[in-house]
Enzyme design. Sequence first.
Site, PDB file in Angstrom:
ATOM      1  N   ARG A 239      -3.734 -10.095   5.072  1.00  0.00           N
ATOM      2  CA  ARG A 239      -4.309 -10.073   3.718  1.00  0.00           C
ATOM      3  C   ARG A 239      -3.213  -9.582   2.767  1.00  0.00           C
ATOM      4  O   ARG A 239      -2.770  -8.444   2.863  1.00  0.00           O
ATOM      5  CB  ARG A 239      -5.529  -9.152   3.683  1.00  0.00           C
ATOM      6  CG  ARG A 239      -6.236  -9.097   2.329  1.00  0.00           C
ATOM      7  CD  ARG A 239      -7.469  -8.192   2.408  1.00  0.00           C
ATOM      8  NE  ARG A 239      -8.178  -8.132   1.125  1.00  0.00           N
ATOM      9  CZ  ARG A 239      -7.896  -7.254   0.160  1.00  0.00           C
ATOM     10  NH1 ARG A 239      -6.927  -6.349   0.343  1.00  0.00           N
ATOM     11  NH2 ARG A 239      -8.582  -7.271  -0.973  1.00  0.00           N
TER      12      ARG A 239
ATOM     13  N   LYS B 121       0.817  -1.214   0.000  1.00  0.00           N
ATOM     14  CA  LYS B 121       0.000   0.000   0.000  1.00  0.00           C
ATOM     15  C   LYS B 121       0.852   1.266   0.000  1.00  0.00           C
ATOM     16  O   LYS B 121       2.054   1.248   0.256  1.00  0.00           O
ATOM     17  CB  LYS B 121      -0.950  -0.008   1.206  1.00  0.00           C
ATOM     18  CG  LYS B 121      -2.123  -0.958   1.023  1.00  0.00           C
ATOM     19  CD  LYS B 121      -3.176  -0.792   2.104  1.00  0.00           C
ATOM     20  CE  LYS B 121      -4.419  -1.612   1.786  1.00  0.00           C
ATOM     21  NZ  LYS B 121      -5.467  -1.480   2.832  1.00  0.00           N
TER      22      LYS B 121
END
Length: 274
Positions: A255, A221
């Site tokens: 995740r 991210k």
Amino acid sequence: MTLNCNGFLMDLQVPKIMGILNLTPDSFYDGGKAKDLDSLLKRAEAMLNAGAHFLDLGAYSSRPGADFVSEDEEARRLLGVVEALMQHFPEALLSIDTFRAKIAQEALDRGAALINDITAGHGDEAMLSTVGKYLAPYVMMHMRGTPQTMQQHTDYDDLMGSIFKYFSERIQAAYLNQIQDVILDPGYGFAKTLEQNYKLLKHASELLVFEKPVLTGVSRKSMIYKLLDTDPEKALNGTTALHMIALQQGSKILRVHDVAEAAECIRIYEMLGP
């Protein structure tokens, strides 16, 4: 700590891995990489062989500023893949990344095991009751606004206090709808600045007071690549560093895009002991 996934009791004593299978053309890292069903099946098989305990299927990109996707288009992208995965990998535990109750219902009817909702039920008032009917585990994420507007909602008087209030309310709503297995996702990158993301990670262990498993989604991210002045392709090393911190903060599910590397991280974490 356990999850009831289609009658299989998943023990979370050892942290688990959720592999990301994006079915969208515009996801920030791997959008469009799997261009056909055969490619998706190969990616799924590789993730399962590398140690993924769940496969998380998303047909609506939640990256900041993502385009709107109609319910019909989301269903078209998703449901055939669910059917194919269940046919080829009947033991796989499929997580469905959606905020729409009808999509959740259709996927659960086809064998999916859990629902991953970035809106925690705010996106569709029928979501909680739908999940409750199936007794499926439910991932509820903290977010303000929508993927299109969330970065306009990063003004908090008390970041952790706001997240605590949010989860307290949403857990109660889930219980009222007979949802037994709730998983908390603090929502890294969703309505949070780079600095707020790191503050949240530093204090993530405080979420354990809810006595619910915590899912961490930081893989590749912008909180990593913007800090390091790089891009998602070069953010694996930073991702692994944050995964270790998340595990030390008590996270039970990672995740991830990179399953093998996450599995190695968990093995090292487990070797450290309590």
